[in-house]
Design a protein around this motif. Structure first.
Motif, PDB file in Angstrom:
ATOM      1  N   ASP A 125      35.583  46.317  25.490  1.00 53.55           N
ATOM      2  CA  ASP A 125      36.846  45.881  26.066  1.00 53.55           C
ATOM      3  C   ASP A 125      36.579  45.039  27.301  1.00 53.55           C
ATOM      4  N   GLY A 126      37.381  44.018  27.476  1.00 54.31           N
ATOM      5  CA  GLY A 126      37.296  43.188  28.667  1.00 54.31           C
ATOM      6  C   GLY A 126      38.584  43.296  29.455  1.00 54.31           C
ATOM      7  N   ASP A 127      38.670  44.295  30.302  1.00 50.43           N
ATOM      8  CA  ASP A 127      39.857  44.502  31.132  1.00 50.43           C
ATOM      9  C   ASP A 127      39.487  44.236  32.582  1.00 50.43           C
ATOM     10  N   GLY A 128      40.074  43.204  33.156  1.00 47.92           N
ATOM     11  CA  GLY A 128      39.761  42.870  34.535  1.00 47.92           C
ATOM     12  C   GLY A 128      40.871  42.059  35.145  1.00 47.92           C
ATOM     13  N   PRO A 129      40.641  41.537  36.342  1.00 44.35           N
ATOM     14  CA  PRO A 129      41.685  40.773  37.037  1.00 44.35           C
ATOM     15  C   PRO A 129      41.976  39.416  36.415  1.00 44.35           C
ATOM     16  N   ALA A 173      36.838  30.019  44.586  1.00 47.09           N
ATOM     17  CA  ALA A 173      36.219  31.352  44.632  1.00 47.09           C
ATOM     18  C   ALA A 173      36.699  32.210  43.470  1.00 47.09           C
ATOM     19  N   GLU A 174      38.008  32.147  43.167  1.00 48.06           N
ATOM     20  CA  GLU A 174      38.546  32.922  42.047  1.00 48.06           C
ATOM     21  C   GLU A 174      37.993  32.426  40.719  1.00 48.06           C
ATOM     22  N   LEU A 175      37.828  31.107  40.590  1.00 49.58           N
ATOM     23  CA  LEU A 175      37.326  30.547  39.339  1.00 49.58           C
ATOM     24  C   LEU A 175      35.883  30.950  39.087  1.00 49.58           C
ATOM     25  N   TRP A 176      35.059  30.992  40.133  1.00 45.90           N
ATOM     26  CA  TRP A 176      33.668  31.409  39.936  1.00 45.90           C
ATOM     27  C   TRP A 176      33.581  32.912  39.665  1.00 45.90           C
ATOM     28  N   ALA A 177      34.468  33.681  40.267  1.00 43.34           N
ATOM     29  CA  ALA A 177      34.514  35.115  39.945  1.00 43.34           C
ATOM     30  C   ALA A 177      34.926  35.317  38.494  1.00 43.34           C
ATOM     31  N   GLU A 178      35.882  34.511  38.032  1.00 39.67           N
ATOM     32  CA  GLU A 178      36.293  34.569  36.637  1.00 39.67           C
ATOM     33  C   GLU A 178      35.135  34.185  35.719  1.00 39.67           C
ATOM     34  N   ALA A 179      34.368  33.168  36.104  1.00 44.05           N
ATOM     35  CA  ALA A 179      33.214  32.753  35.301  1.00 44.05           C
ATOM     36  C   ALA A 179      32.208  33.886  35.160  1.00 44.05           C
TER      37      ALA A 179
END
Length: 383
Positions: free
Chosen positions: A195-199, A151-157
């Motif tokens: 800017d790309g600021d995220g989790p 789930a985290e990997l697809w959110a990252e994608a």
């Protein structure tokens, strides 16, 4: 007049180790490590006027090597070339067909993803796309210590797809000045800070590469009706093409309807999304069906003559659950000639597949508009 369908083909199995299709027994396993192998296949697909080809990529270790093995077998049978690099080479000897490599967003930096695909789009004159994928098994191969959940990997994608699009938009379409008298290459007022600021990552723009000819290379997402919500969110929020696994026309129709609804909920135009049903095919390569050669898939599976496959695709297309099809051949070298010479003619006789290219870019082939520069539309982001 029936609407035309879109047609693409995978040139290697994303779940296999080589580049010969899903059934490697009838092909030289080392062929996939040569430029001639790929250029011959893609030129033939272009001869048939297919929308695009896909080339898979993966970081998982060979299945017979155990979880700790990350090196391919010494005989070359486990070798695999980088998909973007392969298609950058092919771009130089083709002129119309779309080129869609798989990019693993888990182990590829967002800035690298953006610039590599922009470069592919530039050298191909607007024919690049990309298929996003994630990896839960390739961490050791690239030195990643922590393992995230699927789930985290697809959110990252999804975050990376958004940031890549913003980087492509960080150059306006007319940002390149190329003024020899002043020595200026760009107009600084037409570049935008992003800017790309995220989790999942932190990165800064603008891109070092000009905006791609297509604005944004189309994103393809493989999707099954049983896939996680994260995959559906990626598809609805960012995809231009969905490669859908469905085993019945009604399943495809319901999944397509749900996907278009979620796309609209995400604030996007559902009419700008193309849904291609994946079809695992074994056309026999002129020597009859090969037992057990089709890949495991929860989608359409066909073994037989290409003329019969034409009827199946026409029936599915008429049922309204697909804009086209993504063929997964048992063996690309064996089955692609049958696709071009035996499948396409009866589809053309039915009036549902093009006789030649009418556009030059992948977006042209798919009937997708040139995307607006979203960053330029927000004055607060101008430099």
């Amino acid at each position: 007049m029936p609407r035309e369908l879109h047609l693409a083909i995978e040139l290697n199995g994303t779940g296999e180790l080589n580049g010969t299709g899903h059934h490697p027994a009838d092909a030289d396993p080392s062929a996939a490590l040569t430029a001639a192998h790929w250029t011959d296949l893609v030129r033939l697909a272009e001869q048939g006027a297919l929308d695009f080809v896909t080339v898979g990529d993966r970081l998982a270790p060979p299945p017979d090597g155990g979880g700790d093995r990350i090196a391919p077998p010494l005989d070359g049978s486990g070798g695999r070339l980088d998909a973007v690099a392969v298609l950058a080479q092919v771009a130089l000897v083709t002129s119309r067909i779309g080129l869609v490599p798989t990019v693993n967003t888990t182990h590829t930096e967002p800035f690298r993803t953006s610039t590599a695909l922009a470069g592919l789009d530039i050298v191909s004159a607007g024919r690049a796309g990309w298929q996003a994928d994630v990896s839960t098994t390739g961490a050791r191969a690239v030195g990643r210590v922590s393992r995230a959940s699927a789930a985290e990997l697809w959110a990252e994608a999804a975050d990376i797809a958004e940031f890549a699009a913003r980087l492509w938009d960080s150059w306006a379409d007319d940002a390149e000045v190329r003024d020899a008298t002043t020595g200026r290459f760009t107009d600084p007022d037409r570049l935008h800070q992003v800017d790309g600021d995220g989790p999942h990552f932190a990165a800064r723009g603008p891109s070092m590469v000009p905006r791609p000819p297509q604005g944004r290379p189309p994103l393809a997402v493989a999707l099954d009706v049983h896939d996680s919500d994260g995959q559906w969110e990626l598809a609805a929020g960012h995809a231009d093409v969905v490669l859908l696994d469905a085993d019945e026309p009604v399943t495809a129709r319901l999944a397509r309807s749900a996907l278009l609804h979620r796309t609209a909920e995400a604030g996007r135009d559902p009419d700008a999304l193309r849904v291609l049903v994946r079809v695992a095919v074994d056309l026999g390569g002129g020597a009859g069906p090969r037992p057990h050669s089709l890949p495991p898939a929860d989608t359409v599976r066909f073994t037989g003559a290409a003329a019969d496959l034409a009827g199946l695709l026409a029936d599915w297309h008429a049922a309204g659950g697909a804009d086209g099809f993504h063929l997964l051949p048992a063996s690309a070298p064996a089955d692609l000639p049958a696709v071009v010479h035996e499948l396409l003619p009866p589809l053309r006789e039915r009036g549902i597949f093009r006789t030649g290219y009418t556009g030059r870019t992948l977006r042209d082939h798919l009937g997708l508009p040139h995307p607006a520069d979203r960053v330029a539309l927000r004055p607060d982001t101008a430099r």
